[in-house]
Motif scaffolding. Structure first.
Motif, PDB file in Angstrom:
ATOM      1  N   TYR A  48      43.657  35.805  36.345  1.00  0.00           N
ATOM      2  CA  TYR A  48      42.226  35.646  36.118  1.00  0.00           C
ATOM      3  C   TYR A  48      41.465  36.625  37.005  1.00  0.00           C
ATOM      4  O   TYR A  48      41.934  37.010  38.067  1.00  0.00           O
ATOM      5  CB  TYR A  48      41.795  34.210  36.454  1.00  0.00           C
ATOM      6  CG  TYR A  48      42.473  33.175  35.591  1.00  0.00           C
ATOM      7  CD1 TYR A  48      41.920  32.787  34.389  1.00  0.00           C
ATOM      8  CD2 TYR A  48      43.686  32.598  35.979  1.00  0.00           C
ATOM      9  CE1 TYR A  48      42.546  31.846  33.592  1.00  0.00           C
ATOM     10  CE2 TYR A  48      44.312  31.659  35.180  1.00  0.00           C
ATOM     11  CZ  TYR A  48      43.740  31.283  33.996  1.00  0.00           C
ATOM     12  OH  TYR A  48      44.354  30.356  33.198  1.00  0.00           O
ATOM     13  N   ASP A  49      40.274  36.992  36.572  1.00  0.00           N
ATOM     14  CA  ASP A  49      39.421  37.882  37.342  1.00  0.00           C
ATOM     15  C   ASP A  49      38.992  37.161  38.622  1.00  0.00           C
ATOM     16  O   ASP A  49      38.414  36.077  38.569  1.00  0.00           O
ATOM     17  CB  ASP A  49      38.206  38.276  36.504  1.00  0.00           C
ATOM     18  CG  ASP A  49      37.313  39.294  37.180  1.00  0.00           C
ATOM     19  OD1 ASP A  49      37.548  39.642  38.352  1.00  0.00           O
ATOM     20  OD2 ASP A  49      36.370  39.756  36.519  1.00  0.00           O
ATOM     21  N   THR A  50      39.246  37.774  39.764  1.00  0.00           N
ATOM     22  CA  THR A  50      38.924  37.127  41.039  1.00  0.00           C
ATOM     23  C   THR A  50      37.421  36.969  41.240  1.00  0.00           C
ATOM     24  O   THR A  50      37.001  36.145  42.045  1.00  0.00           O
ATOM     25  CB  THR A  50      39.527  37.909  42.221  1.00  0.00           C
ATOM     26  OG1 THR A  50      39.034  39.252  42.202  1.00  0.00           O
ATOM     27  CG2 THR A  50      41.038  37.914  42.144  1.00  0.00           C
ATOM     28  N   ALA A  51      36.609  37.721  40.519  1.00  0.00           N
ATOM     29  CA  ALA A  51      35.154  37.584  40.629  1.00  0.00           C
ATOM     30  C   ALA A  51      34.663  36.266  40.037  1.00  0.00           C
ATOM     31  O   ALA A  51      33.543  35.836  40.309  1.00  0.00           O
ATOM     32  CB  ALA A  51      34.465  38.751  39.944  1.00  0.00           C
ATOM     33  N   VAL A  69      44.864  35.636  41.081  1.00  0.00           N
ATOM     34  CA  VAL A  69      44.599  34.248  40.725  1.00  0.00           C
ATOM     35  C   VAL A  69      45.380  33.953  39.452  1.00  0.00           C
ATOM     36  O   VAL A  69      45.193  34.604  38.428  1.00  0.00           O
ATOM     37  CB  VAL A  69      43.082  34.012  40.495  1.00  0.00           C
ATOM     38  CG1 VAL A  69      42.833  32.612  39.988  1.00  0.00           C
ATOM     39  CG2 VAL A  69      42.304  34.281  41.764  1.00  0.00           C
ATOM     40  N   HIS A  70      46.280  32.976  39.525  1.00  0.00           N
ATOM     41  CA  HIS A  70      47.115  32.636  38.382  1.00  0.00           C
ATOM     42  C   HIS A  70      46.770  31.276  37.776  1.00  0.00           C
ATOM     43  O   HIS A  70      47.318  30.914  36.745  1.00  0.00           O
ATOM     44  CB  HIS A  70      48.592  32.683  38.769  1.00  0.00           C
ATOM     45  CG  HIS A  70      49.027  34.070  39.117  1.00  0.00           C
ATOM     46  ND1 HIS A  70      49.360  34.994  38.171  1.00  0.00           N
ATOM     47  CD2 HIS A  70      49.126  34.705  40.304  1.00  0.00           C
ATOM     48  CE1 HIS A  70      49.681  36.130  38.761  1.00  0.00           C
ATOM     49  NE2 HIS A  70      49.534  35.986  40.052  1.00  0.00           N
ATOM     50  N   ASP A  71      45.883  30.526  38.434  1.00  0.00           N
ATOM     51  CA  ASP A  71      45.431  29.250  37.885  1.00  0.00           C
ATOM     52  C   ASP A  71      44.094  28.903  38.518  1.00  0.00           C
ATOM     53  O   ASP A  71      43.763  29.395  39.599  1.00  0.00           O
ATOM     54  CB  ASP A  71      46.446  28.142  38.168  1.00  0.00           C
ATOM     55  CG  ASP A  71      46.433  27.079  37.073  1.00  0.00           C
ATOM     56  OD1 ASP A  71      45.427  26.971  36.345  1.00  0.00           O
ATOM     57  OD2 ASP A  71      47.428  26.358  36.948  1.00  0.00           O
ATOM     58  N   GLU A  78      32.320  23.994  41.327  1.00  0.00           N
ATOM     59  CA  GLU A  78      32.783  25.351  41.581  1.00  0.00           C
ATOM     60  C   GLU A  78      34.117  25.570  40.879  1.00  0.00           C
ATOM     61  O   GLU A  78      34.870  24.635  40.653  1.00  0.00           O
ATOM     62  CB  GLU A  78      32.990  25.594  43.092  1.00  0.00           C
ATOM     63  CG  GLU A  78      31.751  25.453  43.936  1.00  0.00           C
ATOM     64  CD  GLU A  78      30.772  26.613  43.784  1.00  0.00           C
ATOM     65  OE1 GLU A  78      31.119  27.636  43.149  1.00  0.00           O
ATOM     66  OE2 GLU A  78      29.652  26.506  44.287  1.00  0.00           O
ATOM     67  N   VAL A  79      34.397  26.815  40.540  1.00  0.00           N
ATOM     68  CA  VAL A  79      35.703  27.183  39.991  1.00  0.00           C
ATOM     69  C   VAL A  79      36.520  27.753  41.144  1.00  0.00           C
ATOM     70  O   VAL A  79      36.117  28.717  41.785  1.00  0.00           O
ATOM     71  CB  VAL A  79      35.576  28.227  38.865  1.00  0.00           C
ATOM     72  CG1 VAL A  79      36.952  28.654  38.374  1.00  0.00           C
ATOM     73  CG2 VAL A  79      34.750  27.677  37.721  1.00  0.00           C
ATOM     74  N   LEU A  80      37.657  27.119  41.412  1.00  0.00           N
ATOM     75  CA  LEU A  80      38.526  27.560  42.490  1.00  0.00           C
ATOM     76  C   LEU A  80      39.731  28.286  41.915  1.00  0.00           C
ATOM     77  O   LEU A  80      40.280  27.887  40.889  1.00  0.00           O
ATOM     78  CB  LEU A  80      39.011  26.366  43.310  1.00  0.00           C
ATOM     79  CG  LEU A  80      37.931  25.506  43.954  1.00  0.00           C
ATOM     80  CD1 LEU A  80      38.564  24.358  44.727  1.00  0.00           C
ATOM     81  CD2 LEU A  80      37.046  26.330  44.874  1.00  0.00           C
ATOM     82  N   GLY A  81      40.155  29.350  42.593  1.00  0.00           N
ATOM     83  CA  GLY A  81      41.321  30.109  42.175  1.00  0.00           C
ATOM     84  C   GLY A  81      42.540  29.736  43.004  1.00  0.00           C
ATOM     85  O   GLY A  81      42.435  29.470  44.199  1.00  0.00           O
ATOM     86  N   PHE A  82      43.696  29.720  42.363  1.00  0.00           N
ATOM     87  CA  PHE A  82      44.964  29.399  43.023  1.00  0.00           C
ATOM     88  C   PHE A  82      45.986  30.463  42.672  1.00  0.00           C
ATOM     89  O   PHE A  82      45.988  30.999  41.565  1.00  0.00           O
ATOM     90  CB  PHE A  82      45.476  28.025  42.580  1.00  0.00           C
ATOM     91  CG  PHE A  82      44.544  26.910  42.958  1.00  0.00           C
ATOM     92  CD1 PHE A  82      44.648  26.290  44.183  1.00  0.00           C
ATOM     93  CD2 PHE A  82      43.547  26.506  42.087  1.00  0.00           C
ATOM     94  CE1 PHE A  82      43.779  25.275  44.539  1.00  0.00           C
ATOM     95  CE2 PHE A  82      42.670  25.485  42.433  1.00  0.00           C
ATOM     96  CZ  PHE A  82      42.787  24.872  43.661  1.00  0.00           C
ATOM     97  N   CYS A  83      46.901  30.732  43.587  1.00  0.00           N
ATOM     98  CA  CYS A  83      47.921  31.755  43.351  1.00  0.00           C
ATOM     99  C   CYS A  83      49.005  31.260  42.410  1.00  0.00           C
ATOM    100  O   CYS A  83      49.721  32.073  41.825  1.00  0.00           O
ATOM    101  CB  CYS A  83      48.537  32.206  44.670  1.00  0.00           C
ATOM    102  SG  CYS A  83      49.592  30.967  45.417  1.00  0.00           S
ATOM    103  N   SER A  84      49.138  29.943  42.249  1.00  0.00           N
ATOM    104  CA  SER A  84      50.200  29.402  41.392  1.00  0.00           C
ATOM    105  C   SER A  84      49.830  28.002  40.907  1.00  0.00           C
ATOM    106  O   SER A  84      48.950  27.347  41.468  1.00  0.00           O
ATOM    107  CB  SER A  84      51.520  29.333  42.162  1.00  0.00           C
ATOM    108  OG  SER A  84      51.426  28.374  43.195  1.00  0.00           O
ATOM    109  N   GLN A  85      50.542  27.543  39.902  1.00  0.00           N
ATOM    110  CA  GLN A  85      50.368  26.183  39.384  1.00  0.00           C
ATOM    111  C   GLN A  85      50.724  25.161  40.463  1.00  0.00           C
ATOM    112  O   GLN A  85      50.091  24.112  40.577  1.00  0.00           O
ATOM    113  CB  GLN A  85      51.242  25.983  38.143  1.00  0.00           C
ATOM    114  CG  GLN A  85      51.266  24.553  37.615  1.00  0.00           C
ATOM    115  CD  GLN A  85      49.930  24.089  37.064  1.00  0.00           C
ATOM    116  OE1 GLN A  85      49.243  24.856  36.427  1.00  0.00           O
ATOM    117  NE2 GLN A  85      49.564  22.849  37.303  1.00  0.00           N
TER     118      GLN A  85
END
Length: 103
Positions: A48-51, A69-71, A78-85
């Protein structure tokens, strides 16, 4: 020397984040779909786009979201980004246990 040290640190962060996976997901990872070229693909390749995310670091493993960001998950509007499931699953189970570092 500094470049080699930097590469090693990035590799350690990625490996630490991926080591949180449990054996129940192992079978799912092995059943990755074949694409039209006959190469293996999996959902882990989606990024996903980190922005689009509000956090600077994955709240579970502390990996910077600029690394990928993979999930994602919604938390407190807020939308939070995670490196993995696996990191997302850990956060969603007990979000109060993790410190958020917002942009």
């Amino acid at each position: 020397m500094n470049r080699l040290l930097g590469i090693m640190m990035v590799a350690m962060v990625v490996l630490a984040c991926n080591s949180q996976s449990n054996n129940s997901n192992h079978g799912e990872q092995q059943q990755a779909a074949m694409d039209t070229a006959g190469m293996m693909t999996s959902e882990a390749e989606i990024t996903y786009d980190t922005a689009l995310v509000a956090n600077k670091k994955d709240p579970v493993c502390r990996m910077p979201v600029r690394m990928g960001v993979h999930d994602t998950a919604h938390y407190k509007n807020e939308v939070l980004g995670f490196c993995s499931q696996e990191c997302k699953t850990a956060f969603v189970a007990k979000p109060a246990d993790y410190k958020l570092e917002m942009k």
